[in-house]
Design an enzyme around this catalytic site. Structure first.
Site: not given
Length: 452
Positions: A34, A37-38, A40, A43, A440
């Site tokens: 819808q 802008a969303m 993906g 996240c 290390h």
């Protein structure tokens, strides 16, 4: 009526991956989203990736120091950089499905109109879809407590606050959970004066008390005010700021702020989908009820990600994709029951990660417990990284030597916890970590001291 082999509601982490897998299997796929802008999911667009970009920028800004003007400029530049990053990833995610010949990405809001039918209200009109299989991946929305005055333009949720390009000099955070503390830490690093209001007696209320207290001590040592037993009564909108009125331990406190963040959790985004039309039931938490294969109560319909009301992590949403793909394209062997211990991390500074049981949970479950604790000040690499704040705390089953759970509040905790997951899932005794040869200097070699 357009017919597809599969229809996916929501272009989130799970939906995007599943759409690609079904396409590769030769199926025709409709993906309904819808908002452009969303692509993906949360996240990419307003959660994990943009906020971690800001966390890193804030850490560098704090190290650079300088005047408040310099910090404001770096904050504005960080928001611009975040915008470019997420726009690039959003575009790539969109193309990963839209460029496929057998996938149609449809802009619009979908509602169930039948067992496996959807009505999509799109900008170019209403469309009717039918699919052999349907998948719901609609995510979650911020929970908003009924606080009078919370409709002020200076009051935000996490997804709106990160779009504000002017650094708020005073920020009040309502909520002492993962999101609230991450934002408190981040904005403090950018130079804001931050106050956290927690309704209960302690922040991170579901975490080990020792670890939660260590996080609180660290935040307060950096100038962040943490007030517990705080009940917000209202928010008054003034000319150049807001005033947060709260009762703290029974006494009224008035806190001026240039911005307020409400971080009170999230709710499955399932309202208005017409689930009852398809015979899809909700669970007691308001999410879509699913079994271990993520099948809903309606034949031929699966649900994934935050919409199920489970833990709200993007990596679990991706694992939900694996589970559903195993069910519809494979042998069904992957389920929610066999994905092992689930790590989680909140990006305060340093990061705080946890996996498995807390000490209290392990004792309540009847384990004979051995607790191992190592302060971060005893880790050479932490001192090299110039932050020896925090601790490692491990809960070990005394009889088997197996790790039951671990708290990591230290540098690189978000990486260390993944090593711990492998150890727990493989049921490797902690003595193996105590005697392992690690590079290390590294944070990992702290396991030698913790478990030797």
């Amino acid at each position: 009526m357009q017919r597809f082999d599969a229809a996916i509601i929501g272009f989130g982490t799970a939906g995007r991956a599943l759409g690609a897998a079904l396409s590769d299997a030769g199926q025709t796929v409709a993906v309904v989203e819808q908002s452009d802008a969303m692509y993906g999911g949360a996240c990419v667009n307003n959660a994990c990736i943009p906020t971690k970009a800001l966390v890193e920028a804030a850490r560098l800004s704090a190290a650079a120091g300088g005047s408040i003007v310099a910090r404001e400029e770096r904050y504005a530049a960080a928001v611009d950089g975040m915008d470019r990053l997420r726009a690039s990833i959003r575009k790539r995610n969109h193309r990963s499905l839209a460029d496929r010949a057998n996938v149609e990405v449809i802009m619009g809001r979908a509602t169930f109109s039948g067992a496996r039918r959807l009505t999509v209200s799109a900008p170019d009109g209403v469309r009717e879809l039918e699919a052999s299989r349907l998948f719901v991946d609609t995510g979650s929305l911020p929970s908003l407590p009924p606080i009078p005055g919370a409709n002020s333009p200076r009051v935000h949720v996490s997804s709106t606050l990160i779009n504000v390009r002017t650094l708020p000099h005073r920020l009040v955070v309502i909520g002492g959970g993962f999101v609230g503390l991450e934002f408190a830490s981040m904005y403090a690093d950018f130079g804001a004066q931050v106050t956290v209001l927690q309704r209960g007696p302690a922040i991170l209320k579901h975490e080990d008390p020792d670890a939660a207290q260590a996080v609180r001590d660290s935040l307060q040592s950096r100038g962040i005010t943490v007030l517990c037993n705080a009940d917000v009564a209202r928010i008054d909108d003034e000319q150049s700021q807001v005033l947060v009125i709260a009762r703290i331990d029974g006494h009224e406190t008035r806190l001026p702020a240039h911005a307020v963040l409400i971080a009170a959790g999230r709710t499955p985004n399932v309202a208005g989908l017409g689930l009852e039309t398809a015979g899809i039931q909700l669970d007691e938490h308001g999410g879509i009820a699913v079994d271990e294969h993520l099948r809903t109560t309606a034949p031929g319909v699966w649900a994934m990600g935050d919409a199920t009301g489970g833990p709200q992590f993007t990596y679990l949403a991706y694992d939900d994709f694996r589970i559903v793909a195993s069910d519809v394209l494979g042998d069904g062997s992957r389920t929610t029951r066999n994905r092992g211990a689930v790590p989680r991390c909140t990006f305060v500074h340093p990061p705080f990660a946890r996996i498995g049981m807390t000490e209290g949970q392990a004792r309540e479950a009847g384990h004979a417990v051995e607790v191992r604790t190592l302060p971060a000040s005893g880790i050479s690499q932490a001192r090299i990284l110039q932050d020896d704040t925090g601790l490692m705390k491990a809960v070990v089953d005394r009889e088997s030597g197996l790790l039951l759970g671990m708290d990591l509040f230290c540098e690189d905790a978000q990486e260390l916890v993944n090593t711990v997951k492998i150890v727990m899932d493989a049921r490797i005794p902690v003595a193996a970590l105590g005697g392992a040869v690690f590079s290390h200097p590294s944070m990992t070699e702290a396991f030698n001291n913790l478990f030797s």
